[in-house]
Design a protein around this motif. Structure first.
Motif, PDB file in Angstrom:
ATOM      1  N   PRO A  21       0.801  -1.237   0.000  1.00 52.08           N
ATOM      2  CA  PRO A  21       0.000   0.000   0.000  1.00 52.08           C
ATOM      3  C   PRO A  21       0.835   1.290   0.000  1.00 52.08           C
ATOM      4  O   PRO A  21       0.321   2.355  -0.322  1.00 52.08           O
ATOM      5  CB  PRO A  21      -0.823  -0.097   1.294  1.00 52.08           C
ATOM      6  N   SER A  51      -8.555   5.844  -3.253  1.00 57.95           N
ATOM      7  CA  SER A  51      -8.225   4.945  -2.153  1.00 57.95           C
ATOM      8  C   SER A  51      -7.129   5.625  -1.325  1.00 57.95           C
ATOM      9  O   SER A  51      -6.511   6.596  -1.771  1.00 57.95           O
ATOM     10  CB  SER A  51      -7.757   3.600  -2.721  1.00 57.95           C
ATOM     11  N   GLU A  53      -4.329   4.264  -0.541  1.00 56.47           N
ATOM     12  CA  GLU A  53      -3.007   3.764  -0.906  1.00 56.47           C
ATOM     13  C   GLU A  53      -2.239   4.823  -1.700  1.00 56.47           C
ATOM     14  O   GLU A  53      -2.806   5.540  -2.516  1.00 56.47           O
ATOM     15  CB  GLU A  53      -3.126   2.459  -1.694  1.00 56.47           C
ATOM     16  N   ASN A  80      -7.897  -5.256  -2.656  1.00 55.52           N
ATOM     17  CA  ASN A  80      -8.178  -6.370  -1.764  1.00 55.52           C
ATOM     18  C   ASN A  80      -6.991  -6.581  -0.829  1.00 55.52           C
ATOM     19  O   ASN A  80      -5.837  -6.433  -1.232  1.00 55.52           O
ATOM     20  CB  ASN A  80      -8.515  -7.650  -2.553  1.00 55.52           C
ATOM     21  N   ASP A  81      -7.284  -6.864   0.432  1.00 55.48           N
ATOM     22  CA  ASP A  81      -6.241  -6.994   1.451  1.00 55.48           C
ATOM     23  C   ASP A  81      -5.437  -8.264   1.196  1.00 55.48           C
ATOM     24  O   ASP A  81      -5.951  -9.375   1.318  1.00 55.48           O
ATOM     25  CB  ASP A  81      -6.877  -7.025   2.840  1.00 55.48           C
ATOM     26  N   ARG A  82      -4.168  -8.051   0.830  1.00 56.58           N
ATOM     27  CA  ARG A  82      -3.261  -9.163   0.550  1.00 56.58           C
ATOM     28  C   ARG A  82      -2.109  -9.174   1.539  1.00 56.58           C
ATOM     29  O   ARG A  82      -1.052  -9.757   1.278  1.00 56.58           O
ATOM     30  CB  ARG A  82      -2.731  -9.038  -0.883  1.00 56.58           C
ATOM     31  N   SER A  83      -2.292  -8.526   2.674  1.00 59.09           N
ATOM     32  CA  SER A  83      -1.201  -8.389   3.642  1.00 59.09           C
ATOM     33  C   SER A  83      -0.740  -9.730   4.202  1.00 59.09           C
ATOM     34  O   SER A  83       0.389  -9.846   4.669  1.00 59.09           O
ATOM     35  CB  SER A  83      -1.600  -7.438   4.775  1.00 59.09           C
ATOM     36  N   TRP A 111      -5.753 -13.963   2.053  1.00 61.22           N
ATOM     37  CA  TRP A 111      -6.224 -12.729   1.424  1.00 61.22           C
ATOM     38  C   TRP A 111      -7.682 -12.478   1.806  1.00 61.22           C
ATOM     39  O   TRP A 111      -8.436 -13.408   2.106  1.00 61.22           O
ATOM     40  CB  TRP A 111      -6.149 -12.839  -0.092  1.00 61.22           C
ATOM     41  N   GLU A 112      -8.089 -11.221   1.762  1.00 60.67           N
ATOM     42  CA  GLU A 112      -9.490 -10.860   1.910  1.00 60.67           C
ATOM     43  C   GLU A 112     -10.296 -11.615   0.858  1.00 60.67           C
ATOM     44  O   GLU A 112      -9.864 -11.743  -0.291  1.00 60.67           O
ATOM     45  CB  GLU A 112      -9.632  -9.350   1.695  1.00 60.67           C
ATOM     46  N   ALA A 117     -14.349  -8.045  -0.425  1.00 57.32           N
ATOM     47  CA  ALA A 117     -13.733  -6.896  -1.094  1.00 57.32           C
ATOM     48  C   ALA A 117     -14.746  -6.220  -2.019  1.00 57.32           C
ATOM     49  O   ALA A 117     -14.798  -4.986  -2.113  1.00 57.32           O
ATOM     50  CB  ALA A 117     -12.499  -7.335  -1.880  1.00 57.32           C
TER      51      ALA A 117
END
Length: 194
Positions: A21, A51, A53, A80-83, A111-112, A117
């Motif tokens: 991000p 967003s 980011e 989409n949250d890929r943390s 992932w989310e 998402a």
């Protein structure tokens, strides 16, 4: 009739040591973004949202500044949250993204989920559209996967990677009606959009 342009940020400076991000635009991405304010559709904008980011905020600022517009930031427009995985090299990322779209109700590698998402993105777009007090077009700068999820929602189609933006590196736009939310134009490169 007022339109909404969903824009994906163009190419980024990839650095595996920096959280995704926080990546900014690459020089190529910046050059491509600078072409947007010269497009006829951009001159009709009354609101630019982004967003949270960095790459999306930088793209939105490039678009909004020549128009004298402030950028409205909504974290719900984020990718989409890929943390859970962080940076993944190209082939591994593509394979994981294929699974993300193919199994929208499952969390792929942490992932989310795609359905979550998508719901987040649809709600965020609704909030942005609710902010616009005057008639005119709106630009929303976001990301490829959530852009594809929004496109599927607008088209009334199941989640599918077939709705993903073309090419590599981002920098695409699709357009839908502000009032009826009907798709007007599918994905096209930001430099070629009319």
């Amino acid at each position: 009739m007022s339109l909404v342009h969903l824009i994906t940020h163009p190419e980024v400076a990839i650095d595996p040591a920096i959280p995704v991000p926080d990546w900014g635009l690459s020089e190529r991405g910046r050059v491509r973004a600078l072409a947007m304010p010269r497009q006829s559709w951009a001159r009709r904008l009354r609101l630019v949202a982004s967003s949270a980011e960095r790459k999306a905020r930088e793209t939105a600022a490039i678009l909004a500044a020549p128009l004298g517009l402030e950028v409205v930031v909504d974290a719900g427009l984020g990718e989409n949250d890929r943390s859970a995985t962080g940076f993944l090299p190209g082939p591994e990322f593509e394979a994981t993204a294929d699974l993300f779209f193919a199994h929208p109700e499952a969390s792929i590698r942490g992932w989310e989920r795609a359905v979550d998402a998508q719901a987040r993105m649809v709600a965020a777009v609704g909030r942005v559209l609710g902010l616009a007090e005057t008639p005119g077009d709106i630009a929303i700068v976001a990301h490829g996967a959530v852009g594809a999820l929004l496109l599927c929602h607008l088209a009334g189609q199941p989640i599918s990677r077939a709705a993903d933006q073309p090419g590599e590196g981002g920098g695409n736009v699709f357009t839908f009606g502000r009032q009826d939310r009907a798709l007007r134009q599918g994905w096209r490169r930001i430099e070629a959009a009319s």
